[in-house]
Enzyme design. Structure first.
Site, PDB file in Angstrom:
ATOM      1  NE  ARG A 110      38.001 -23.181  51.495  1.00  0.00           N
ATOM      2  CZ  ARG A 110      38.679 -22.806  52.579  1.00  0.00           C
ATOM      3  NH1 ARG A 110      38.208 -23.105  53.794  1.00  0.00           N
ATOM      4  NH2 ARG A 110      39.811 -22.136  52.481  1.00  0.00           N
ATOM      5  CG  HIS A 137      44.544 -23.240  50.224  1.00  0.00           C
ATOM      6  ND1 HIS A 137      43.718 -22.311  49.619  1.00  0.00           N
ATOM      7  CD2 HIS A 137      44.406 -23.048  51.569  1.00  0.00           C
ATOM      8  CE1 HIS A 137      43.113 -21.599  50.554  1.00  0.00           C
ATOM      9  NE2 HIS A 137      43.511 -22.016  51.740  1.00  0.00           N
ATOM     10  CD  GLN A 140      47.136 -19.637  53.542  1.00  0.00           C
ATOM     11  OE1 GLN A 140      45.960 -19.525  53.862  1.00  0.00           O
ATOM     12  NE2 GLN A 140      48.076 -18.873  54.098  1.00  0.00           N
ATOM     13  CG  ASP A 232      47.746 -27.560  56.589  1.00  0.00           C
ATOM     14  OD1 ASP A 232      46.984 -27.022  57.434  1.00  0.00           O
ATOM     15  OD2 ASP A 232      47.340 -27.968  55.473  1.00  0.00           O
ATOM     16  CB  CYS A 272      47.441 -22.307  55.752  1.00  0.00           C
ATOM     17  SG  CYS A 272      47.067 -23.990  56.277  1.00  0.00           S
ATOM     18  NE  ARG A 300      44.403 -16.731  51.544  1.00  0.00           N
ATOM     19  CZ  ARG A 300      43.522 -17.669  51.917  1.00  0.00           C
ATOM     20  NH1 ARG A 300      43.671 -18.285  53.077  1.00  0.00           N
ATOM     21  NH2 ARG A 300      42.510 -18.034  51.141  1.00  0.00           N
TER      22      ARG A 300
HETATM   23  N1  NVA Z   1      44.962 -28.704  54.642  1.00  0.00           N
HETATM   24  C1  NVA Z   1      43.918 -27.914  55.257  1.00  0.00           C
HETATM   25  C2  NVA Z   1      44.073 -26.469  54.882  1.00  0.00           C
HETATM   26  C3  NVA Z   1      43.057 -25.551  55.521  1.00  0.00           C
HETATM   27  C4  NVA Z   1      43.202 -24.123  55.111  1.00  0.00           C
HETATM   28  C5  NVA Z   1      42.566 -28.451  54.832  1.00  0.00           C
HETATM   29  O1  NVA Z   1      42.384 -28.761  53.653  1.00  0.00           O
HETATM   30  O2  NVA Z   1      41.695 -28.563  55.692  1.00  0.00           O
HETATM   31  N1   CP Z   2      43.827 -20.695  55.573  1.00  0.00           N
HETATM   32  C1   CP Z   2      42.550 -20.751  55.168  1.00  0.00           C
HETATM   33  O1   CP Z   2      42.235 -20.960  53.992  1.00  0.00           O
HETATM   34  O2   CP Z   2      41.651 -20.555  56.157  1.00  0.00           O
HETATM   35  P1   CP Z   2      40.075 -20.796  56.068  1.00  0.00           P
HETATM   36  O3   CP Z   2      39.869 -22.283  55.963  1.00  0.00           O
HETATM   37  O4   CP Z   2      39.525 -20.230  57.344  1.00  0.00           O
HETATM   38  O5   CP Z   2      39.545 -20.099  54.859  1.00  0.00           O
END
Ligand code: NVA
Ligand code: CP
Length: 313
Positions: A110, A137, A140, A232, A272, A300
């Protein structure tokens, strides 16, 4: 138990979700359904394998579902918390990749920058899986469309409205939605549209799958008659300094009861997570019987087990 073959010829990494053809994606969803229905048949799929997870940003769902999934498949995982510094600060990303490939069989990362992930993948001779970047992502979105297929029985022509920021989540819904033959309508404020190259690629794939991609301005136009309404956060991880400005810009893009009422009668709400109740979505929508947020979260686990099975066995 019927044997389900691992989809063949899938590329080594999962960096964007665009690696897989529509046909491979259909096979992939079948495998995920099989793993979900018969978890015991896959208890030793990763026996003797070790994976590492490198996270530059916090996580609840992604971390717990990958760690649980790897354990369920008989593998082990080493979690590297990289939230205190960026990848590449202590040593070059190339050296990280070239070390890890000597010890472990896969990398789940990540990251802030998609380029960091691409560099890891270019240099590591083991599969690299995108656990969220600034651009995509994929895990997801795969879980989301799998959840929608369970719910509606098919994805061809399914109308999904995405309302809000043209961010990583939006991009991955476009990439995967196009491959599923879905009809994805995106509504964003001016200046927050999804990346033009990603939209163009999704439109190209949608022509093959008879799906449809529309980039719109008005949330009502996107949501009208939709079977699935997705939103989101307005400020993603790393954009916290823009929160106040974005709350003003995105106010008209809140998924509230009035907007959701314009969707189809059997419409579902997706997010998500993490969510901000009262900002991008009201409690009356996200906590209503239409909401399938916890089904998404559960899937997931099953979908990522299928990803690991596909790329590592
Ligand atoms: N768009 C959000 C998704 C989190 C799962 C982010 O990148 O923070
Ligand atoms: N939706 C998702 O990826 O959640 P986290 O940021 O908690 O991993």
């Amino acid at each position: 138990m019927d044997a389900v073959a691992t989809p063949t010829a899938l590329k080594h990494d999962l960096l964007t979700g665009a690696e897989w053809t529509p046909a491979q994606l259909r096979d992939f969803f079948r495998l995920a359904a099989q793993i979900k229905a018969h978890p015991d048949g896959y208890r030793s799929a990763l026996a003797g394998r070790v994976l590492t997870m490198i996270f530059e940003k916090p996580s609840l769902r992604t971390r717990v579902t990958f760690e649980t999934g790897i354990a369920n498949l008989g593998g082990t995982v080493i979690f590297l918390d990289h939230t205190a510094s960026r990848l590449g600060e202590r040593e070059p990303i190339r050296d990280i990749a070239k070390n890890l490939e000597r010890w472990v069989q896969g990398i789940v990362a990540r990251v802030f920058a998609q380029e960091a992930l691409d560099e890891l993948a270019r240099n590591a001779n083991v599969p690299v899986i995108n656990a969220l970047s600034d651009k995509f992502h994929p895990c997801q979105a795969l879980a989301d469309f799998f959840t929608l297929e369970e719910r509606f029985g098919g994805l061809r022509g399914l109308k999904l409205a995405y309302v809000g920021d043209g961010n990583n989540m939006c991009h991955s819904l476009l990439v995967t939605g196009a491959r599923c033959g879905a009809h994805v309508r995106v509504a964003t404020p001016e200046g927050y549209e999804p990346n033009a190259a990603i939209v163009a690629e999704a439109k190209r794939v949608a022509r093959e799958t008879r799906g449809k991609i529309e980039i719109l301005r008005a949330p009502e136009e996107a949501v009208s008659g939709a079977q699935a309404v997705y939103t989101d956060v307005w400020a993603s991880m790393g954009q916290e300094s823009e929160t106040a400005k974005r709350e003003v810009t995105f106010a008209a893009y809140q998924v509230n009861e009035a907007l959701f009422a314009q969707a189809a009668r059997d419409a579902v709400f997706l997010h998500c997570l993490p969510a901000h109740r009262g900002l991008e979505v009201t409690p009356g929508v996200i906590d209503s019987p239409h909401s399938i947020i916890y089904d998404q979260a559960e899937n997931r686990l099953h979908v990522q087990k299928a990803i690991l099975h596909t790329l590592l066995t």
